[in-house]
Scaffold this motif. Structure first.
Motif, short mmCIF file in Angstrom:
data_model
loop_
_atom_site.label_atom_id
_atom_site.label_comp_id
_atom_site.label_asym_id
_atom_site.label_seq_id
_atom_site.Cartn_x
_atom_site.Cartn_y
_atom_site.Cartn_z
N THR A 57 28.02 -7.00 -18.98
CA THR A 57 28.12 -5.56 -18.72
C THR A 57 29.20 -4.92 -19.57
N GLU A 90 28.50 -3.77 -23.40
CA GLU A 90 27.52 -2.72 -23.75
C GLU A 90 28.19 -1.66 -24.63
N ASP A 106 24.11 0.94 -32.43
CA ASP A 106 22.76 1.50 -32.61
C ASP A 106 22.66 2.31 -33.90
N ALA A 139 19.32 -7.87 -30.18
CA ALA A 139 18.47 -7.39 -29.08
C ALA A 139 17.89 -8.56 -28.29
N GLY A 140 17.47 -9.61 -28.99
CA GLY A 140 16.91 -10.77 -28.32
C GLY A 140 17.95 -11.49 -27.46
N ARG A 152 20.69 -10.18 -26.09
CA ARG A 152 21.05 -9.39 -24.92
C ARG A 152 19.91 -9.36 -23.91
N ALA A 153 18.68 -9.38 -24.37
CA ALA A 153 17.54 -9.46 -23.45
C ALA A 153 17.58 -10.76 -22.66
N ALA A 154 18.19 -11.81 -23.24
CA ALA A 154 18.32 -13.09 -22.57
C ALA A 154 19.59 -13.18 -21.72
N GLY A 155 20.35 -12.09 -21.65
CA GLY A 155 21.55 -12.07 -20.83
C GLY A 155 22.80 -12.59 -21.49
N HIS A 168 17.20 -19.37 -28.16
CA HIS A 168 17.51 -18.03 -28.68
C HIS A 168 18.41 -18.07 -29.91
#
Length: 331
Positions: free
Chosen positions: A241, A244, A250, A264-265, A267-270, A292
């Protein structure tokens, strides 16, 4: 009075650094256990730089080398130039990847010049070294952890009476300059850097940033940056968290699409992953599942947090220290 110089060589070991750490744009930095070793001695005349490892065959071998340029500025501050210089660089920090190679060169140059001058540490104290290195680099977020080690919060004071003045006026004013504080990192934090083959340029990355950002994004980043200080030092479970960012990553993504896709991959995986500095390297502060990890064109390296910062001692580099991968092998 012209300074006196030591006759024997001096050496400094400087760590790689990762700046921004997501929301801490131009403020937060982390020292990593991957090092450049640089030695220097006063020569009878001229200037020669020997480079081994990263940047060999590419970097200047004369007064144009960034280490020497930083040394020359520092010698001027200390009162005068030596007759000549002989410099040896063993580089392990990748060039132009977002791991602070230029800050390491600047810190090496400033600290070596001070060490070569008799009583140099009395003429230029540690706070002045930080200010001078930050002036040479343009901002303090990489030079602070390089000098101090660990996790740092850096800032720049405006000279008294010049608040609101333009940059040129501020530079000309009395007082002000960079400051920094160092904090201990929680032992559970074990950084991994993902270094691409491609290079990046900080100047191009900065050019991609807008002059203004939405107030809501700025407020959200301020909260995340404050949380990140707590997460890195005391509550690593909050790192995802806390990392971010809406202020810079961006906007820079179109200029480094491969980095943006891998990030992006992750962060999508935590994974608490961020762009390291201006990129294109990625820094992960939590473990990365093997599935990953990026494939060809990327090198993954698990690195400890450096806790010592720049370290100066006497003597030439030993044979073992000239191995350009001795301080940080690829995983």
């Amino acid at each position: 009075m012209r300074p006196s110089f030591l006759s024997e060589p001096v050496r400094v070991r400087v760590p790689a650094t990762s700046a921004n750490l997501g929301p801490g744009f131009d403020t937060l930095g982390l020292a990593l256990a991957l090092y450049d070793d640089v030695s220097a001695r006063v020569a009878p005349a001229g200037c020669h730089v020997d480079v081994t490892g990263q940047g060999a065959g590419e970097l200047p071998t004369d007064d144009g080398h960034l280490v020497v340029r930083a040394m020359r500025v520092t010698f001027d501050v200390l009162g005068g130039q030596p007759t000549g210089l002989a410099v040896e660089c063993v580089n392990r920090i990748p060039q132009a990847r977002g791991l602070g190679s230029s800050s390491a060169a600047i810190v090496a140059g400033v600290t070596l010049a001070r060490a070569l001058v008799v009583d140099g540490d009395q003429l230029l104290d540690d706070a002045a070294v930080l200010r001078l290195a930050a002036d040479l680099e343009g901002h303090p977020d990489n030079v602070a952890p390089c000098l101090l080690g660990g996790f740092t919060i850096a800032w720049t004071e405006e000279p008294q009476g010049l608040a609101g003045a333009d940059a040129g006026d501020r530079d000309a004013g009395a007082g002000g300059g960079a400051g920094a504080c160092r904090l201990e990192v929680a032992p559970e934090v074990r950084p991994t850097v993902l270094v691409p083959d491609e290079r990046g340029l900080t100047s191009e990355a900065r050019a991609a940033l807008p002059a203004v950002v939405p107030h809501a994004d700025a407020a959200r980043n301020a909260g995340r940056a404050a949380l990140l200080v707590h997460a890195l030092t005391a509550a690593p479970e909050l790192l995802f968290t806390a990392t971010e960012d809406r202020l810079h990553q961006d906007y820079r993504a179109p200029g480094m699409p491969a980095t943006a896709a891998v990030l992006a991959g992750l962060r999508a995986a935590g994974v608490a992953a961020v762009v390291s500095g201006a990129g294109p390297t990625i820094l992960a502060l939590t473990s990365i599942p093997d599935e990953h990890l990026p494939g060809m064109g990327w090198a993954a390296q698990r690195l400890a947090v450096d806790v010592a910062g720049a370290r100066v001692d006497r003597g030439r580099l030993g044979h073992a220290e000239r191995d350009p991968v001795a301080a940080g092998r690829k995983s």
